[in-house]
Design a protein around this motif. Structure first.
Motif, short mmCIF file in Angstrom:
data_model
loop_
_atom_site.label_atom_id
_atom_site.label_comp_id
_atom_site.label_asym_id
_atom_site.label_seq_id
_atom_site.Cartn_x
_atom_site.Cartn_y
_atom_site.Cartn_z
N GLN A 1 132.92 24.99 44.99
CA GLN A 1 132.14 24.63 46.17
C GLN A 1 130.67 24.68 45.80
O GLN A 1 130.17 25.74 45.39
CB GLN A 1 132.43 25.59 47.33
N MET A 2 129.98 23.56 45.95
CA MET A 2 128.58 23.46 45.55
C MET A 2 127.74 23.18 46.78
O MET A 2 127.89 22.13 47.42
CB MET A 2 128.41 22.34 44.51
N ASN A 3 126.86 24.11 47.11
CA ASN A 3 125.96 23.97 48.26
C ASN A 3 124.52 23.93 47.77
O ASN A 3 124.22 24.30 46.64
CB ASN A 3 126.16 25.15 49.21
N SER A 4 123.65 23.48 48.65
CA SER A 4 122.21 23.41 48.34
C SER A 4 121.98 22.72 46.99
O SER A 4 121.23 23.20 46.15
CB SER A 4 121.62 24.82 48.31
N LEU A 5 122.62 21.59 46.83
CA LEU A 5 122.53 20.88 45.56
C LEU A 5 121.12 20.39 45.30
O LEU A 5 120.38 20.01 46.23
CB LEU A 5 123.52 19.72 45.54
N MET A 6 120.76 20.39 44.03
CA MET A 6 119.44 19.96 43.58
C MET A 6 119.59 18.85 42.55
O MET A 6 120.63 18.76 41.89
CB MET A 6 118.70 21.15 42.97
N PRO A 7 118.59 18.02 42.37
CA PRO A 7 118.68 16.95 41.37
C PRO A 7 119.05 17.46 39.97
O PRO A 7 119.76 16.77 39.24
CB PRO A 7 117.28 16.33 41.40
N GLU A 8 118.62 18.65 39.64
CA GLU A 8 118.94 19.19 38.31
C GLU A 8 120.40 19.59 38.17
O GLU A 8 120.85 19.94 37.08
CB GLU A 8 118.03 20.37 37.96
N ASP A 9 121.16 19.52 39.26
CA ASP A 9 122.61 19.76 39.17
C ASP A 9 123.36 18.49 38.76
O ASP A 9 124.58 18.54 38.53
CB ASP A 9 123.16 20.23 40.52
N THR A 10 122.66 17.38 38.65
CA THR A 10 123.29 16.13 38.25
C THR A 10 123.87 16.25 36.85
O THR A 10 123.18 16.63 35.91
CB THR A 10 122.26 14.98 38.30
#
Length: 123
Positions: free
Chosen positions: A81-90
């Protein structure tokens, strides 16, 4: 031969959420450690999270507090489960299986890998 199949990737805006799933085709799933790794373009594969057979979890510092790994042994599935995703999580996200019960942070200690699922976070 055990196989892993990931799903749930996609395109999401920064601040959004996604849930990745990884289904195992066999093995005594409840006894296996499972991990999630990711690889961004031009970068090495990096540890994201892992869960031991006894449900103890481990996280990379970069995702702690935002991502949650958990498993459903009856379904032979591990989730991220991934929340508060950021561009660097790409990145392309891979699940992996470790026949040893320890939930290592080292990719070369995992025995079976899925094909990967793309996660893209737009700013």
């Amino acid at each position: 031969q055990v196989q892993l199949v990931e799903s749930g990737g996609g395109l999401v805006q920064a601040g959004g959420s996604l849930r990745l799933s990884c289904v195992s085709s066999g093995g005594i799933f409840s006894r296996l450690a499972m991990g999630w790794f990711r690889q961004a373009p031009g970068k090495e594969r990096e540890f994201v999270a892992a869960v031991r057979s006894g449900l103890t979890t481990y996280y990379a510092d970069s995702v702690k507090g935002r991502f949650t790994i958990y498993r459903d042994n009856a379904k032979k599935t591990v989730y991220l489960q991934m929340n508060s995703l950021m561009p660097e999580d790409t990145a392309v996200y891979y699940c992996a299986l470790n026949y040893e019960p320890s939930a290592s942070r080292k990719a070369d200690e995992y025995d079976v890998w899925g094909q990967g699922t793309q996660v893209t976070v737009s700013s």
